[in-house]
Design an enzyme around this catalytic site. Sequence first.
Site, PDB file in Angstrom:
ATOM      1  N   GLY A 124     103.569  28.781  74.889  1.00 47.20           N
ATOM      2  CA  GLY A 124     104.246  28.987  73.665  1.00 47.20           C
ATOM      3  C   GLY A 124     105.826  29.314  74.279  1.00 47.20           C
ATOM      4  N   SER A 125     106.415  30.081  73.347  1.00 43.92           N
ATOM      5  CA  SER A 125     107.916  30.485  73.260  1.00 43.92           C
ATOM      6  C   SER A 125     107.973  31.349  74.786  1.00 43.92           C
ATOM      7  CB  SER A 125     108.439  30.977  72.180  1.00 43.92           C
ATOM      8  OG  SER A 125     108.323  30.132  71.171  1.00 43.92           O
TER       9      SER A 125
END
Lengths: 630, 381
Positions: free
Chosen positions: A322-323
Amino acid sequence: MPMLKDRDQERQKVFTRRALLLGGAQLGMVGALLGRLYYLQVVEADRYRVLADDNRINIRLLPPPRGEIVDRFGMPLAINEKNYRVVIVREQAGNVPATLERLGRLIDLPEREVRRVMREMKRKRAFVPITARENLTWEEVSRVEVNAPDLPGIAIEVGLTRFYPYSETLAHVLGYVAAVSESELTGDPLLELPDFRIGKNGVERTYDEYLRGKAGTSQVEVNALGRVIRELSREDGTPGRRIEITLDMELQRYAMERIGEESASAVILDVHNGDVLALASTPGFDPNAFNRGLTPKEWEELISNERGPLTNKAIAGQYAPGSTYKMVVALAALDAGVTTPNQRVFCPGHMELGDSRFHCWKRHGHGHMDMRDAMKQSCDVYFYEMAKRLGINRIAAMSERLGLGQTLGFDLPGERSGLIPSREWKQARLGKSWHQGETLIAGIGQGYVLTTPLQLAVMTARLVNGGIAVKPHLIRREAGDGLGALGSNLVPDSGFPSMGISAEHLRIVRESMAAVTNEQGGTAYRARITEPGMEMGGKTGTAQVRRITMAERLAGVKKNEDLPWKFRDHALFVGYAPVNMPRYCCAVIVEHGGGGSAVAAPIARDLLLETQRRDPARGRPLAALPRREG
Amino acid sequence: MSFGLFNNRDMTLGQKLLQMNWMLILLLIVICTVGFAMLYSAANGNWQPWAVRQMMRFSAALGLMVIIALIDVRFWMRWAYVIYLGALALLVVVEVAGDIGMGAQRWIDLGVIQLQPSEVMKVALILGLARYFHGVGHEETARPLMLLLPIAMIGAPALLVLKQPDLGTAGMLIMAGTALLFLAGVRIWKFLLVGGIGLACIPIAWGLLREYQKNRILTFLNPENDPLGAGYHIIQSQIALGSGGVFGKGFLQGSQSHLQFLPEKQTDFIFTMLAEEFGLAGATGLIGLYVLVICYGFAIALRARSQFARLLALGLTVNFFLYFFINIAMVTGLMPVVGIPLPLISYGGTALLTLMIGFGLLMGVYIHRDLRIGRSGIDED
């Protein structure tokens, strides 16, 4: 009667002659006997002496005590406990069922065990002790001892058994020992002892050879039935080596308690030397149960649990980053020169590419974003743009420099490599060509990208430690003389090599991570550390487990909490502290936990805070640390 | 002419006792004492269960031996055929009893001891043959027809014993009988002829043997074929012997014997234990004692004035020789294991009794050595 006399004289002459002949023959036969005896007892004596000793002498192995495992402060983590067992000898017991029945009144002896003992009795010789029950408590031992006169043929024996005082807290790190299986036999007779245990997982398995030690031998005289008559000589073996691991037991326990009931994992690393201070994975399991032997029911429960208690998620759990992956993209962009720190990208909430629309997590957009703001607010559109400019292969190259997409040679078995996709990978693996859209998805750590928590921790360490390619390890060099060969990730004498990434670019990324937690508007601002000097930097991440369809998007995306557990997002956070002079880093993943900022960041904050509080070098100058500027 | 047992025109009872061969008695006591020591060792240093019982038996048998020695040789000559026929009858009785369903029974239970007719036959055969050849002149032995009866006398008991089945004792009967024929002056070429025919008959005899007897012979030929089964005894016996070396492992120290690798160490394999504990020196010493006994037997036989006494004395001597030779040859692996005990040493009552009766007769021959006996058993002179 002269005739008669003559005749008798004739007979006597014949008799005498033949008697002498017979006597001569007998002498010859006695000579043959003596010759045979001479051959057996003089000529072949040595050979027969060896055979007689082979007959009479048996060599018994004395299993060496297994080496202890302790943490970095010497706290014992895996020890050998005395195991009191009660044995019964048939020939001394006389009436075995009656004796077992009396024993059953003193200690807990299930009917099933009684039947097993009776079965073994039939197969084994009368003088062979048969274990009636193991793991007696002190109270049970004394009860049996006090009643010894009423229990003929019953004796208490003491053996050593592996014990893990911290049980579930360390199960994934230490692994466990269990009975040797057929396929593990190497010809080492030690492994064939019925009570012998071998490391099956974790440190116990990786360093089994060191922990095992060398068996001693005892020469005993046995008779033709195999009964031991006496011990002739004894050569004590070498006990297994003590292994000191880098873990801080108190921190480990804190981490396990902090991630609690979740299906989660957390890794805390020393960013400079790669010491793993905590490696938590929940839920855990009781390693002592494996040593004892699991019942089929217990085993069934363990493998059917959807939260995977047997998997060490910290090294074998593979998740979309993810981020948390955005640092990699940012660094790649700076490195490739496709942007400058101050160049802005406009975020309207989505990005169009061909027919597809790629959404930012913030529906209405972030507006104009430079690198620092994009990191702080985790703007997806900024990173779509960076990814589009870089192309997948440059992102992949940077990922690999930071330790992703590969196994790191860690000390525990079962380490997974994760996955960093590239054009070549997709062509080779899936037989399809790469789409640019997939580059955009990879730019925010979704799609094909997979990482383990350990890799994320190593990535973070490399981002903040001045650019050296640190590797994680579990063995302490100080205690591991000779272990260096196996603990290949130990800090080399020349230090870890540099990654060759610009220190300035690293500084920019690091400072933008500091902004995430320490500036208003940062996604983890609410989870910041406020203690002066201990502040952390970091990055949140929320990894989708399922694809959100257009229909759902139109109907209004469901809130995470409304979804079944299995479909909720993973919550991630990677962080480091102290923010000005990074020493520790931490990666946290909570499976299906929801948002990184709400769920994972507070855990990481607590872990990093506790780590710094427990640092014995706190307040001392950092010059003492093995540090090498890249 | 008197048929009394002890009365003799020439000697009183006291004179006879003085005439006894005391050195031979001492020799027998020494050998038996070695036996007691080995039985003590076989029981791991205990007088029970073997040594004490063997001592009691020996004492009784020694008394019996002295009594038999005092009996006039002519008495035995007169009764020789009767004794032989009695022993043969006993053999038939056990054979029938065995057929009736007692399995391979070899003895008759007399309450006090278990009488083995085959053991009795060893002495009875020698008595019978000695009696026969006493009455046959040297020239007559050359007539083949004269040999039919003695061959039948040997063959009948040998076949009965073989049927029991007891290969060892049958062999001993045949060998002792043959030795007697040889001493009586049967022409040597006849032995060669019979021997040649015998060799030719081996394949037929092989078919008559029981399975376990065949196995014993096969195992003897190659013990390593079956090291844990039939060959076990022979292999372990040779290991025990060989590991004893020149001076042995010491009294009570034989590992093969005391750790129970050696089978039957109180009976058939007692020589092995002796040789393991006392080495080649001990084994040779015991064989030396046996040879001394044999020498006495030869001396007595050569000194006797009648053919019956000579044949009886040397027949018994040969019998004793066969005992120890076969036993030692079988435990050292020179012969198949046939179940012949070591004379005067192995635990067991019947063999001891038979042997001591034999020595009694031998000594009787010595005491009455100067008697001349007519062909029909009537006194001469």
